[in-house]
Design a protein around this motif. Structure first.
Motif, PDB file in Angstrom:
ATOM      1  N   ILE A 184      -1.323   2.122   2.433  1.00 45.55           N
ATOM      2  CA  ILE A 184      -2.611   2.469   2.463  1.00 45.55           C
ATOM      3  C   ILE A 184      -3.165   2.003   3.753  1.00 45.55           C
ATOM      4  CG2 ILE A 184      -2.666   2.007  -0.252  1.00 45.55           C
ATOM      5  CD1 ILE A 184      -4.120  -0.767   0.263  1.00 45.55           C
ATOM      6  N   LYS A 263       0.734   9.036  -0.255  1.00 45.35           N
ATOM      7  CA  LYS A 263      -0.050   8.837  -1.482  1.00 45.35           C
ATOM      8  C   LYS A 263      -0.389   9.903  -2.372  1.00 45.35           C
ATOM      9  CE  LYS A 263      -4.700   6.599  -2.530  1.00 45.35           C
ATOM     10  NZ  LYS A 263      -4.978   7.762  -3.554  1.00 45.35           N
ATOM     11  N   LYS A 264      -0.656  10.889  -1.950  1.00 47.95           N
ATOM     12  CA  LYS A 264      -0.887  11.815  -2.948  1.00 47.95           C
ATOM     13  C   LYS A 264       0.094  12.456  -3.734  1.00 47.95           C
ATOM     14  CE  LYS A 264      -4.705  14.005   0.047  1.00 47.95           C
ATOM     15  NZ  LYS A 264      -4.926  15.053   0.736  1.00 47.95           N
ATOM     16  N   GLU A 267       1.481   9.037  -6.117  1.00 48.82           N
ATOM     17  CA  GLU A 267       0.642   8.506  -7.097  1.00 48.82           C
ATOM     18  C   GLU A 267       0.812   9.381  -8.259  1.00 48.82           C
ATOM     19  OE1 GLU A 267      -4.033   6.913  -7.237  1.00 48.82           O
ATOM     20  OE2 GLU A 267      -3.671   8.715  -5.731  1.00 48.82           O
ATOM     21  N   ARG A 270       3.887   8.339 -10.058  1.00 46.52           N
ATOM     22  CA  ARG A 270       3.640   7.304 -10.704  1.00 46.52           C
ATOM     23  C   ARG A 270       3.051   7.578 -11.932  1.00 46.52           C
ATOM     24  NH1 ARG A 270      -0.271   3.287  -9.502  1.00 46.52           N
ATOM     25  NH2 ARG A 270      -1.659   4.853  -9.612  1.00 46.52           N
ATOM     26  N   ASP A 271       1.775   8.248 -12.008  1.00 48.89           N
ATOM     27  CA  ASP A 271       1.048   8.437 -13.131  1.00 48.89           C
ATOM     28  C   ASP A 271       1.919   9.069 -14.027  1.00 48.89           C
ATOM     29  OD1 ASP A 271      -1.010   7.114 -11.720  1.00 48.89           O
ATOM     30  OD2 ASP A 271      -2.156   9.085 -11.430  1.00 48.89           O
ATOM     31  N   TYR A 294      -0.863   2.697  -5.192  1.00 47.49           N
ATOM     32  CA  TYR A 294      -0.862   4.022  -5.867  1.00 47.49           C
ATOM     33  C   TYR A 294       0.858   4.220  -6.257  1.00 47.49           C
ATOM     34  CZ  TYR A 294       0.741   4.937  -1.139  1.00 47.49           C
ATOM     35  OH  TYR A 294       1.779   5.093  -0.073  1.00 47.49           O
ATOM     36  N   ASN A 295       1.770   3.431  -5.883  1.00 52.90           N
ATOM     37  CA  ASN A 295       3.357   3.397  -6.062  1.00 52.90           C
ATOM     38  C   ASN A 295       3.873   2.462  -7.114  1.00 52.90           C
ATOM     39  OD1 ASN A 295       3.042   0.891  -4.514  1.00 52.90           O
ATOM     40  ND2 ASN A 295       5.358   1.268  -4.045  1.00 52.90           N
ATOM     41  N   THR A 297       3.892   0.432 -11.110  1.00 55.25           N
ATOM     42  CA  THR A 297       3.395   0.101 -12.272  1.00 55.25           C
ATOM     43  C   THR A 297       4.134  -0.921 -12.870  1.00 55.25           C
ATOM     44  OG1 THR A 297       2.751   1.212 -14.595  1.00 55.25           O
ATOM     45  CG2 THR A 297       4.632   2.040 -13.322  1.00 55.25           C
TER      46      THR A 297
END
Length: 382
Positions: A184, A263-264, A267, A270-271, A294-295, A297
């Motif tokens: 980031i 990131k885009k 993420e 990851r979601d 973002y990466n 969890t």
């Protein structure tokens, strides 16, 4: 072929070296191998490449090249930053209970030589209460050291507000940004950070190389920890790891150009991973889900022993703590500090994705994790 067979979801532990980074490094093992401090043409040529890598690294965090000291990694950088302040008049350090052991163990050392250390708790979401930080600062407080993004949960602290508070109290700010730099945007000037630690191997560079940013504006005088030939402005002696430095510089250059795209894509993966895994009965995410990188969890699977699950997953690499080994029988101090019970902490898994993670790998991982976690729960119930 190993990386093609393995589904690697432990990128917060380390990342695969980008092939472009490796390509940039290779000549400095076999052709441009001169010592960078030698005064002959070969040495001067290498030194020019080192200076360029310093510029590339500095550019990644909006610093000046002269503010960068190369180290063996973030752990050494943290040690230099904290221990290097031992001769200051003020003898109070503030840190957070969820910090990496590199910070906590170094603070414990400082305590052993006469410093007072305040270990501040976090909320259940992993965030620090700024009012508590404010109340903890005294006339004797020298420095606060805190992470930008937590290595286990990905939780991002409100660094800019922390820095503003510290500046108003004339307290230095050491930031362990190991899990954030290269992923980031990190702007040391905008954020107001005085010293910052980073490691190349967290963002597709080689192991064994990192850096400490030391703000020129803050006029910080650190006590040297490694004595010798006086390299790097006498702050860190020793022959420079030139191939590693070149690799760090190249990884930094790539991150400047590609981290937003990473990131885009990451993420979304990851979601998807997180949403599918949360179908497991009673499962929940550890840490704040809005203020995190973002990466990452970190998910608790109630009734599932994470160590057993990690072993059962075989070629799917995940983690249940910050150890260099993916398996540890001790509950995570980070999750415990966030209020989880031993049982909950020992049932939690960290999934950390990276540049080379694919959608197909996520589908396979979800299927395997849910199936094996279900089997482990049934075994316990029997």
């Amino acid at each position: 072929m190993l990386h093609q067979q393995n589904i690697y979801l432990d990128n917060n532990a380390t990342t695969r070296v980008d092939e472009r980074v490796l390509e940039a490094m290779l000549p400095y093992f076999t052709q441009l191998y001169a010592n960078s401090t030698s005064q002959h043409i070969a040495g001067l040529t290498v030194n020019e490449a080192v200076e360029n890598a310093a510029w590339q690294t500095a550019d990644l965090i909006n610093a000046d090249a002269e503010e960068i000291i190369f180290t063996s990694g973030a752990t050494e950088a943290i040690n230099l930053a904290i221990k290097g302040l031992a001769d200051q008049d003020r003898k109070h350090i503030i840190t957070i209970t969820t910090e990496h052991k590199a910070v906590l163990e170094t603070c414990a050392f400082m305590e052993s030589i006469g410093f007072k250390i305040s270990y501040l708790p976090v909320g259940q979401d992993g965030l620090l209460d700024l009012n508590l930080l404010d109340q903890s600062i005294t006339d004797n407080t020298l420095v606060f050291t805190g992470m930008l993004s937590n290595n286990e949960t990905g939780v991002i602290q409100n660094v800019s507000k922390i820095a503003a508070l510290l500046k108003s109290k004339n307290v230095l700010f050491i930031c362990d940004a190991t899990q954030a730099v290269g992923k980031i945007p990190v702007d040391v000037k905008t954020l107001g950070i005085d010293l910052l630690a980073l490691s190349a191997h967290k963002f597709y560079g080689p192991k064994g190389i990192g850096a400490l940013y030391i703000s020129a504006k803050a006029k910080i005088k650190l006590t040297t920890q490694i004595l010798g030939g006086g390299q790097q402005r006498k702050l860190r002696s020793g022959t420079l790891n030139v191939p590693g430095i070149i690799g760090l510089g190249k990884a930094s250059e790539i991150a400047v150009n590609e981290s937003e795209g990473d990131k885009k894509r990451i993420e979304i993966l990851r979601d998807k991973l997180e949403n599918d895994l949360l179908k497991f009965e009673g499962s929940f995410v550890n840490g704040n889900t809005k203020n995190r990188i973002y990466n990452t969890t970190n998910i608790c699977f109630p009734g599932v022993n994470s160590e057993q699950l990690i072993m059962a997953l075989g070629n799917i690499s995940v983690s249940n703590g910050a150890s260099c080994s993916a398996v540890t029988s001790e509950p995570s101090h980070v999750l415990k500090a966030m209020g989880l019970s031993d049982e909950e902490a020992l049932s939690s898994i960290r999934f950390s994705l990276g540049r080379f993670t694919t959608s197909r790998e996520i589908d396979i991982a979800v299927e395997r994790v849910l199936a094996l976690a279900g089997e482990l729960v049934l075994q316990v119930r029997r």
